[in-house]
Design an enzyme around this catalytic site. Structure first.
Site, PDB file in Angstrom:
ATOM      1  N   LEU A 209       0.850  -1.191   0.000  1.00 28.57           N
ATOM      2  CA  LEU A 209       0.000   0.000   0.000  1.00 28.57           C
ATOM      3  C   LEU A 209       0.883   1.236   0.000  1.00 28.57           C
ATOM      4  O   LEU A 209       1.845   1.308   0.765  1.00 28.57           O
ATOM      5  CB  LEU A 209      -0.901   0.032   1.244  1.00 28.57           C
ATOM      6  CG  LEU A 209      -1.932  -1.089   1.416  1.00 28.57           C
ATOM      7  CD1 LEU A 209      -2.592  -0.982   2.785  1.00 28.57           C
ATOM      8  CD2 LEU A 209      -2.973  -1.033   0.316  1.00 28.57           C
ATOM      9  N   HIS A 210       0.550   2.196  -0.867  1.00 28.86           N
ATOM     10  CA  HIS A 210       1.319   3.436  -0.852  1.00 28.86           C
ATOM     11  C   HIS A 210       0.519   4.656  -1.287  1.00 28.86           C
ATOM     12  O   HIS A 210       0.970   5.788  -1.099  1.00 28.86           O
ATOM     13  CB  HIS A 210       2.557   3.315  -1.747  1.00 28.86           C
ATOM     14  CG  HIS A 210       2.246   3.322  -3.212  1.00 28.86           C
ATOM     15  ND1 HIS A 210       1.752   2.223  -3.877  1.00 28.86           N
ATOM     16  CD2 HIS A 210       2.332   4.310  -4.146  1.00 28.86           C
ATOM     17  CE1 HIS A 210       1.570   2.522  -5.147  1.00 28.86           C
ATOM     18  NE2 HIS A 210       1.903   3.784  -5.348  1.00 28.86           N
ATOM     19  N   ARG A 211      -0.677   4.464  -1.855  1.00 32.81           N
ATOM     20  CA  ARG A 211      -1.425   5.604  -2.384  1.00 32.81           C
ATOM     21  C   ARG A 211      -2.012   6.433  -1.250  1.00 32.81           C
ATOM     22  O   ARG A 211      -2.509   5.889  -0.259  1.00 32.81           O
ATOM     23  CB  ARG A 211      -2.509   5.138  -3.355  1.00 32.81           C
ATOM     24  CG  ARG A 211      -1.928   4.439  -4.564  1.00 32.81           C
ATOM     25  CD  ARG A 211      -2.899   4.275  -5.701  1.00 32.81           C
ATOM     26  NE  ARG A 211      -2.243   3.550  -6.797  1.00 32.81           N
ATOM     27  CZ  ARG A 211      -1.470   4.109  -7.712  1.00 32.81           C
ATOM     28  NH1 ARG A 211      -1.268   5.420  -7.688  1.00 32.81           N
ATOM     29  NH2 ARG A 211      -0.900   3.392  -8.652  1.00 32.81           N
ATOM     30  N   ARG A 244       6.697   5.937   2.694  1.00 29.11           N
ATOM     31  CA  ARG A 244       5.565   6.818   3.015  1.00 29.11           C
ATOM     32  C   ARG A 244       4.633   6.151   4.019  1.00 29.11           C
ATOM     33  O   ARG A 244       4.178   6.758   4.987  1.00 29.11           O
ATOM     34  CB  ARG A 244       4.803   7.151   1.730  1.00 29.11           C
ATOM     35  CG  ARG A 244       3.557   7.988   1.935  1.00 29.11           C
ATOM     36  CD  ARG A 244       2.688   7.986   0.677  1.00 29.11           C
ATOM     37  NE  ARG A 244       1.699   9.035   0.763  1.00 29.11           N
ATOM     38  CZ  ARG A 244       1.769  10.188   0.122  1.00 29.11           C
ATOM     39  NH1 ARG A 244       2.794  10.430  -0.665  1.00 29.11           N
ATOM     40  NH2 ARG A 244       0.839  11.093   0.262  1.00 29.11           N
ATOM     41  N   ASP A 283      -2.416  -1.630  -3.903  1.00 29.75           N
ATOM     42  CA  ASP A 283      -2.982  -0.486  -4.624  1.00 29.75           C
ATOM     43  C   ASP A 283      -2.037  -0.049  -5.735  1.00 29.75           C
ATOM     44  O   ASP A 283      -2.149   1.040  -6.278  1.00 29.75           O
ATOM     45  CB  ASP A 283      -3.314   0.677  -3.679  1.00 29.75           C
ATOM     46  CG  ASP A 283      -2.124   1.192  -2.878  1.00 29.75           C
ATOM     47  OD1 ASP A 283      -0.971   0.793  -3.176  1.00 29.75           O
ATOM     48  OD2 ASP A 283      -2.335   1.997  -1.949  1.00 29.75           O
TER      49      ASP A 283
END
Length: 366
Positions: A209-211, A244, A283
């Site tokens: 996940l990074h969005r 992030r 994602d």
């Protein structure tokens, strides 16, 4: 001799550029006049996000590193443009070849066209139609400037035609990221967490996940992770954490017994995990292409995708960002009711060869 600038700046680019380098080197050994200059913009500048990929995929050291480093979208775009302009002012190339949809892709395309250098876009024409994604802006701007498009799917071809691009500028070649995957399959290796977590094939999940929509809000991020933990019924969940996301997880301070956070993995180790996973929850766009070719069930936590062929043909499904949508999807997967999927046309490991063949015609045999 015709010289091509190959632009790579972020982790997704390296997988796409590696087979093009191989194909150009093979063509040169057979007498081709095509030469290349590998330009690393420095958009991903730390070893975890950049350096190890060069070594694992056999990518040579860059001829030029623009060393842009961190910054806002605008700062990185400006830095890349200024530094690439200096390179071209000193010594022009005959073509700027960009891949994917990162900031470097757009920035170098703008500079090249303003200096009278044609642009070729590998992965041109893909669209999510989601203007909240920086990548969508990068795609549209890049394609508005591109001379020649090397595409991955018929959907991308249709997108370009609807935008007024004529067929003589569209070359349906396949997917260079799959070239890399198929080449590297025999070299995939287990990461250290394989033994430390006692993982077994088909008995764990992989999450990425990074969005911003998924990781920037604490309630949203924790809601997704709790839904994943609940839906996987105690099976280990390996989560290579994007920088992030790591920051947000530290601030949230909540742990889940089956969720195992690990540092970003190299290409060979990450895809070993994906290949043997029960399923992948992500994602990312590119991972959905790899799971499609590997035949691994994939749940995408987005409302849209720029790679619809992974859904219509492959193993991917769009679940959305609502955590409540995850449990029923995971229940189907756990019950063995997930679709098997197939491999899209021309995702056969030969896309880069086709690209170089077209470049010979466009640049050398005009």
């Amino acid at each position: 001799m015709k010289r091509i600038d190959l632009i790579a700046g972020a982790r997704p680019n390296f997988m796409k550029i590696a087979p093009i380098i191989d194909a150009l080197n093979a063509a040169r050994s057979n007498g081709s006049e095509l030469r290349f200059r590998l330009i690393h913009t420095g958009q991903h500048y730390d070893r975890a996000m950049s350096g190890s990929f060069f070594e694992e995929l056999g990518i040579p050291d860059p001829d030029i590193n623009l060393e842009v480093g961190s910054g806002t979208q605008a700062e990185q775009t400006a830095g890349i443009m200024v530094n690439y302009e200096r390179v071209l002012t000193k010594e022009k190339s005959d073509l700027c070849l960009v891949v994917g949809d990162v900031t470097s892709t757009m920035a170098c395309s703008i500079v090249a066209r303003k200096m009278g250098i044609p642009v070729a876009h590998v992965e041109g024409g893909i669209r999510s139609n989601d203007w909240t994604m920086p990548e969508e802006i990068n795609r549209v701007v890049t394609d508005s400037l591109t001379n020649w498009f090397f595409t991955t799917s018929d959907t991308a071809n249709d997108n370009l035609r609807r935008a007024g691009v004529t067929d003589d500028r569209i070359f349906f070649v396949g997917n260079t990221m799959i070239d890399t995957l198929l080449k590297q399959l025999p070299r995939l290796r287990p990461p250290s967490c394989w033994s430390s977590l006692a993982l077994k094939p088909n008995s764990y999940f992989v999450v990425t996940l990074h969005r911003p929509a998924n990781v920037d809000g604490e309630q949203q991020l924790l809601g997704l992770l709790q839904a994943i933990a609940d839906g996987t019924h105690g099976l280990p969940v390996v989560f290579p954490v994007h920088p992030r996301t790591a920051k947000n997880l530290r601030e949230a301070g909540k742990t889940l017994p089956s969720m195992h956070y690990v540092d970003p993995l190299g290409y060979l180790e990450f895809n070993y995990l994906v290949k043997h996973a029960r399923g992948v929850i992500t994602d990312s766009g590119g991972i959905t292409e790899e799971t499609t070719v590997l035949g691994v069930p994939c749940l995408t936590l987005r409302d849209n995708t720029e790679r619809p062929e992974t859904v219509t043909i492959g193993t991917n499904e769009l679940i959305g960002t609502d955590p409540s949508k995850l449990p029923p999807a995971l229940a189907r997967l756990m019950a063995g009711e997930w679709k098997k999927g197939a491999i899209p046309p021309k995702w056969d490991g030969k896309a880069a060869e086709r690209i170089v063949g077209h470049l010979e015609t466009l640049l050398v045999r005009q």
